[in-house]
Design an enzyme around this catalytic site. Structure first.
Site, mmCIF file in Angstrom:
data_model
loop_
_atom_site.group_PDB
_atom_site.id
_atom_site.type_symbol
_atom_site.label_atom_id
_atom_site.label_comp_id
_atom_site.label_asym_id
_atom_site.label_seq_id
_atom_site.Cartn_x
_atom_site.Cartn_y
_atom_site.Cartn_z
ATOM 1 N N ASN A 104 -4.832 6.617 -1.613
ATOM 2 C CA ASN A 104 -4.332 7.005 -0.295
ATOM 3 C C ASN A 104 -3.822 8.438 -0.254
ATOM 4 O O ASN A 104 -3.923 9.110 0.771
ATOM 5 C CB ASN A 104 -3.268 6.019 0.180
ATOM 6 C CG ASN A 104 -3.910 4.712 0.623
ATOM 7 O OD1 ASN A 104 -5.118 4.660 0.868
ATOM 8 N ND2 ASN A 104 -3.130 3.655 0.708
ATOM 9 N N GLU A 120 -6.763 -0.800 -7.309
ATOM 10 C CA GLU A 120 -5.873 0.162 -7.953
ATOM 11 C C GLU A 120 -4.726 -0.634 -8.585
ATOM 12 O O GLU A 120 -4.033 -1.376 -7.883
ATOM 13 C CB GLU A 120 -5.334 1.081 -6.841
ATOM 14 C CG GLU A 120 -4.996 2.463 -7.226
ATOM 15 C CD GLU A 120 -4.698 3.322 -5.986
ATOM 16 O OE1 GLU A 120 -4.560 2.799 -4.861
ATOM 17 O OE2 GLU A 120 -4.588 4.547 -6.154
ATOM 18 N N SER A 167 0.816 -1.210 0.000
ATOM 19 C CA SER A 167 0.000 0.000 0.000
ATOM 20 C C SER A 167 0.853 1.264 0.000
ATOM 21 O O SER A 167 0.333 2.340 -0.279
ATOM 22 C CB SER A 167 -0.977 0.013 1.173
ATOM 23 O OG SER A 167 -0.415 -0.529 2.311
ATOM 24 N N HIS A 201 -3.403 -3.146 -5.957
ATOM 25 C CA HIS A 201 -3.667 -2.681 -4.603
ATOM 26 C C HIS A 201 -5.144 -2.856 -4.261
ATOM 27 O O HIS A 201 -6.001 -2.200 -4.840
ATOM 28 C CB HIS A 201 -3.259 -1.194 -4.520
ATOM 29 C CG HIS A 201 -3.414 -0.585 -3.179
ATOM 30 N ND1 HIS A 201 -3.726 0.738 -2.995
ATOM 31 C CD2 HIS A 201 -3.317 -1.112 -1.943
ATOM 32 C CE1 HIS A 201 -3.807 0.996 -1.708
ATOM 33 N NE2 HIS A 201 -3.561 -0.105 -1.056
HETATM 34 P P1 NAD Z 1 -0.613 -9.115 7.746
HETATM 35 O O1 NAD Z 1 0.470 -8.896 8.744
HETATM 36 O O2 NAD Z 1 -1.989 -9.363 8.253
HETATM 37 O O3 NAD Z 1 -0.234 -10.337 6.815
HETATM 38 C C1 NAD Z 1 1.043 -10.565 6.297
HETATM 39 C C2 NAD Z 1 1.227 -12.068 6.173
HETATM 40 O O4 NAD Z 1 2.419 -12.317 5.459
HETATM 41 C C3 NAD Z 1 1.337 -12.769 7.514
HETATM 42 O O5 NAD Z 1 0.419 -13.843 7.575
HETATM 43 C C4 NAD Z 1 2.764 -13.284 7.506
HETATM 44 O O6 NAD Z 1 2.905 -14.510 8.207
HETATM 45 C C5 NAD Z 1 3.017 -13.438 6.033
HETATM 46 N N1 NAD Z 1 4.441 -13.484 5.681
HETATM 47 C C6 NAD Z 1 5.427 -12.692 6.122
HETATM 48 N N2 NAD Z 1 6.591 -13.059 5.547
HETATM 49 C C7 NAD Z 1 6.312 -14.093 4.721
HETATM 50 C C8 NAD Z 1 7.088 -14.886 3.852
HETATM 51 N N3 NAD Z 1 8.393 -14.695 3.731
HETATM 52 N N4 NAD Z 1 6.476 -15.833 3.125
HETATM 53 C C9 NAD Z 1 5.148 -16.027 3.250
HETATM 54 N N5 NAD Z 1 4.369 -15.307 4.065
HETATM 55 C C10 NAD Z 1 4.950 -14.358 4.787
HETATM 56 O O7 NAD Z 1 -0.567 -7.852 6.786
HETATM 57 P P2 NAD Z 1 -1.718 -7.286 5.800
HETATM 58 O O8 NAD Z 1 -2.453 -6.216 6.490
HETATM 59 O O9 NAD Z 1 -2.444 -8.418 5.206
HETATM 60 O O10 NAD Z 1 -0.824 -6.573 4.693
HETATM 61 C C11 NAD Z 1 -0.198 -7.309 3.687
HETATM 62 C C12 NAD Z 1 0.187 -6.375 2.557
HETATM 63 O O11 NAD Z 1 -0.993 -5.766 2.041
HETATM 64 C C13 NAD Z 1 1.100 -5.241 2.965
HETATM 65 O O12 NAD Z 1 1.987 -4.969 1.915
HETATM 66 C C14 NAD Z 1 0.135 -4.072 3.160
HETATM 67 O O13 NAD Z 1 0.750 -2.825 2.979
HETATM 68 C C15 NAD Z 1 -0.865 -4.353 2.071
HETATM 69 N N6 NAD Z 1 -2.177 -3.746 2.249
HETATM 70 C C16 NAD Z 1 -2.774 -3.754 3.467
HETATM 71 C C17 NAD Z 1 -4.035 -3.195 3.615
HETATM 72 C C18 NAD Z 1 -4.736 -3.229 4.948
HETATM 73 O O14 NAD Z 1 -5.800 -2.594 5.068
HETATM 74 N N7 NAD Z 1 -4.235 -3.942 5.928
HETATM 75 C C19 NAD Z 1 -4.681 -2.626 2.508
HETATM 76 C C20 NAD Z 1 -4.055 -2.664 1.269
HETATM 77 C C21 NAD Z 1 -2.802 -3.223 1.159
#
Ligand code: NAD
Length: 737
Positions: free
Chosen positions: A513, A475, A442, A463
């Site tokens: 954003n 996006e 993001s 995204h």
């Molecule tokens: P999260 O912490 O809930 O999930 C991340 C997951 O990745 C975890 O389950 C973790 O165990 C796993 N992980 C970490 N390293 C790993 C690896 N080497 N191999 C496999 N799995 C691995 O985070 P999230 O909120 O789901 O965010 C994930 C991505 O999405 C980020 O880049 C974030 O910026 C983006 N994002 C988040 C949102 C939101 O609202 N939370 C919205 C849009 C985009």
């Protein structure tokens, strides 16, 4: 006689079965040609003494989606061209165009032979209004049958007799509720409301419709009979005396007076119910003309109907790249976002491998799908078998080698450059040469992430927004080296999971954003000025935003704002964040531990349910408060909309957004930017760029240089341009940015 869009077969009983099946469309829609053919069919069946009655149905799985884009666009183009030449003639033409459908339906209703509409699938807008003008309505009980008059959602209202017939078939309250919300009805609900006569098994639809005619269905609408009484008694009853005075107030509470279409429904029903039917139709036609002429209707139809469909159908898809069949998808990172992305992918029928660091974490990701499926089955929205099928498509595993045969990988691991780099390398070691890699980051620019890839042309940003299951927008972000194949695959994937894409170039915060931060930042400014928090939240809602900025900040987490602000300072320098904002957020997070909804305290307090959240009273101690009487709510409203619109204009100026449709649709679907404006750029175009520049200058003088109009806006104002003329989207179709 043969028709292009219809077949007419008359049976031995003299019942003509009219089947609407447009040869070159997946769904029946009203075009000028369709209207002409209906008129010809009507004339032919009236003239043919052998025809005793007509059953009108569709040859497609849906009945009809309503009006056609090109017809609507044609009407607006005509209006604009004519308006410049002769405003009075333009009004007259619009009045006639607005009544074309209404009077044709009335002709059917009064033709002297019975017509029955056999509703076999989704029946929307003008198509349901046509059905309402038929003397009988039979609907199939198939789950796919949805009946609605959804016009209000695109800024207009059911202007082809809908307001008059619905309110004469059901009680006024249900009629108003149905039309002012545009809600969908099941066939049985429509029957319970008195809007359809029978609901039958799908294979009984045509026989039941014909039977109505054989049983002697009278070709006269109830309101054309002597002594007709409106259900519930009309407007001069004690119940109506409770309903009608309250209705505008309720509507105002819900819409802050921003939607002329919704208000016109109240007027049409209230006035129409006191008039003979034909006069009532004319009143409806007048209001319809008036509403069609508003900036709101023009902008909403353009963004929420025309542009949304065009983007959904791949308006930005690069020409010349063959449509990709996505056979399997890999989602890496089974956390909050990854788990949901896997669910929507499987819900679209695509097998997914869902990868996390260990089996337990991957299983936890799949458990999200299990929960959603069990909820859907519990609510009767999905059968058990459909649920099992969906779940069988999600394979949770820590094993990267399962990615060997996927067409697309969506990465959703921690927002950390080093973790993402390792994952990119690990994934690229196993995937096929043609596989596309999409990151759901993001905040991290795609071009930078793609530096970790051996195939940056196959690297792209996709995204998603949370909650993924509900948010319609995605996006798509192009890195500097992203190629057409990656873009085409990303867009094909987004289409398959039924989301609307916008395609933007790489920048910090991308499009959505960047705009959202402006919205929240303006609220920080207002707090610091001493504006009472309740006024900030209410003014935002009155401006048309679905969620107040402080409430929104609590949802995304106040400590996330802190993280992003600190990252901006680290990357771009101190000047990139206002010190007053940093001070407020540091205090909220570090001193007060108010991180938002997730820890039960932020700008709001979150008491145990069923109690509702309320603004944290301590907020007023942070800054000396102004008395409410010293704050101009209209200026607060303007500040919110203008600061966001200016940011959208900057993204265009910087070449991040290249197509105005995307800034408009993206802002409405991404963060609910006042939908009645048609979106961020339509808001500017709608008031006129020079008026917008003048307004921004006024705000700049009082509230800071973030309101300064940009050079592009000044240039456009000087030349009398709009975003839709200067960045004509139809010159852009099919081109990658
Ligand atoms: P999260 O912490 O809930 O999930 C991340 C997951 O990745 C975890 O389950 C973790 O165990 C796993 N992980 C970490 N390293 C790993 C690896 N080497 N191999 C496999 N799995 C691995 O985070 P999230 O909120 O789901 O965010 C994930 C991505 O999405 C980020 O880049 C974030 O910026 C983006 N994002 C988040 C949102 C939101 O609202 N939370 C919205 C849009 C985009």
């Amino acid at each position: 006689m043969t028709y292009k869009n219809f077949t007419v077969e008359t049976d031995a009983d003299g019942i003509a079965l009219v089947t609407w099946d447009m040869p070159d469309k997946s769904m029946n829609v009203f075009t000028v040609e369709v209207m002409e053919e209906i008129e010809q069919i009507l004339a032919a069946t009236v003239a043919d003494a052998g025809v005793k009655g007509v059953v009108f149905t569709s040859g497609k799985s849906t009945f009809s989606g309503g009006a056609d884009l090109t017809m609507i666009r044609g009407m607006f183009t005509m209006l604009h061209e004519e308006q410049a030449r002769d405003p009075q003639a333009a009004k007259q033409k619009l009045f006639e165009a607005a009544g074309r459908m209404s009077w044709l339906w009335r002709k059917i209703e009064t033709n002297g032979k019975p017509w029955v509409s056999a509703i076999n699938g989704t029946c929307m807008g003008g198509a349901f209004e046509l059905s309402l003008a038929c003397h009988g309505r039979v609907a199939s009980n198939a789950k796919s049958v949805k009946i609605a008059l959804p016009e209000v959602k695109v800024g207009i209202f059911p202007g082809a007799g809908g307001t008059q017939r619905v309110s004469r078939l059901t009680d006024a309250q249900s009629a108003l509720q149905m039309m002012t919300t545009g809600q969908s009805l099941t066939a049985s609900r429509a029957k319970a409301m008195g809007l359809v006569h029978q609901v039958v098994e799908p294979d009984q639809l045509i026989p039941a419709a014909k039977q109505m005619i054989k049983d002697g269905l009278k070709p006269v609408a109830p309101w054309d009979e002597k002594g007709f009484k409106v259900p519930g008694g009309g407007v001069w009853t004690p119940a109506a005396a409770q309903l009608f005075p309250a209705a505008p107030a309720i509507l105002r509470r819900e819409t802050a007076g921003n939607y002329p279409g919704a208000l016109a429904i109240l007027k049409c029903v209230y006035e129409g119910l006191q008039l003979p039917f034909d006069t009532a139709l004319k009143v409806e036609q007048r209001y319809f003309t008036q509403v069609l002429g508003t900036t709101e209707a023009f902008s909403m139809i353009r963004s929420l109907f025309i542009s949304m469909q065009e983007l959904g159908k791949g308006a930005r898809r690069p020409a010349g790249v063959e449509k990709t069949q996505i056979r399997k998808v890999g989602v890496v990172g089974a956390g909050f976002m990854g788990a949901s992305i896997a669910y929507v992918t499987a819900a679209a029928g695509i097998p997914v491998v869902l990868i996390d660091r260990d089996q337990e974490a991957a299983d936890k990701g799949k458990a999200h799908s299990e929960k959603l499926v069990s909820d859907q089955v519990g609510k009767g929205r999905m059968t058990k078998e459909e649920g099992e099928k969906l779940l069988s498509l999600v394979t949770p595993t820590p094993d990267y080698s399962t990615l060997a045969d996927v067409d697309l990988v969506v990465e959703a691991v921690f927002e950390d450059r080093a973790v993402k780099k390792a994952v990119i390398e690990q994934v690229e070691a196993v995937i096929a040469p043609t596989t596309i890699f999409a990151s759901n980051t993001s905040t991290l620019p795609i071009t930078g992430l793609a530096e970790n890839s051996k195939r940056p042309d196959q690297f792209i940003g996709v995204h998603f927004f949370s909650p993924v299951e509900k948010m319609m927008l995605t996006e798509v972000i192009l890195g500097e080296k992203t190629g057409d194949k990656a873009l085409a695959m990303a867009l094909d994937f987004v289409a398959k999971i039924k989301k609307t894409p916008i395609v933007v170039n790489d920048t910090r915060g991308f499009f959505v954003n960047r705009c959202v931060f402006r919205y929240i930042n303006e609220a920080y400014d207002m707090l610091a000025e001493g504006v009472p928090a309740a006024m900030i939240e209410n003014a935002a809602k009155m401006a048309g935003m679905p969620v107040g900025p402080l409430s929104l900040n609590d949802e995304v987490a106040v400590d996330l704002s802190q993280k992003i602000m600190r990252a901006s300072i680290a990357d771009l320098g101190e000047a990139s964040v206002k010190p007053e904002h940093m001070k407020l957020i540091d205090k909220m997070v570090d001193e007060l531990d108010r991180r938002g909804r997730k820890n039960g305290k932020g700008f709001y307090e979150y008491p145990a349910k069923p109690a509702k959240k309320f603004l944290w009273p301590g907020l007023k101690d942070l800054y000396p408060q102004k008395p409410a009487s010293e704050v101009d709510v209209n200026v607060l409203k303007q500040r919110f909309l203008v600061t966001i619109a200016l940011e959208a204009a900057r993204t265009v100026e910087e070449g991040i957004v290249t197509d105005p449709r995307e800034a408009d649709v993206g802002s409405i679907l991404g963060f609910g930017f006042a939908p009645y404006t048609g979106g961020t750029l339509s808001y500017i175009d709608g008031m006129g760029v020079s008026n917008f520049v003048a307004l921004a200058e006024k705000l700049e003088a009082q509230y800071g240089d973030h309101f300064a109009p940009t050079p592009l806006l000044r240039d456009m104002a000087a030349k009398g341009e709009t975003f839709y003329t200067r960045f004509d989207p139809y010159g852009n179709v099919g081109k990658a940015a």
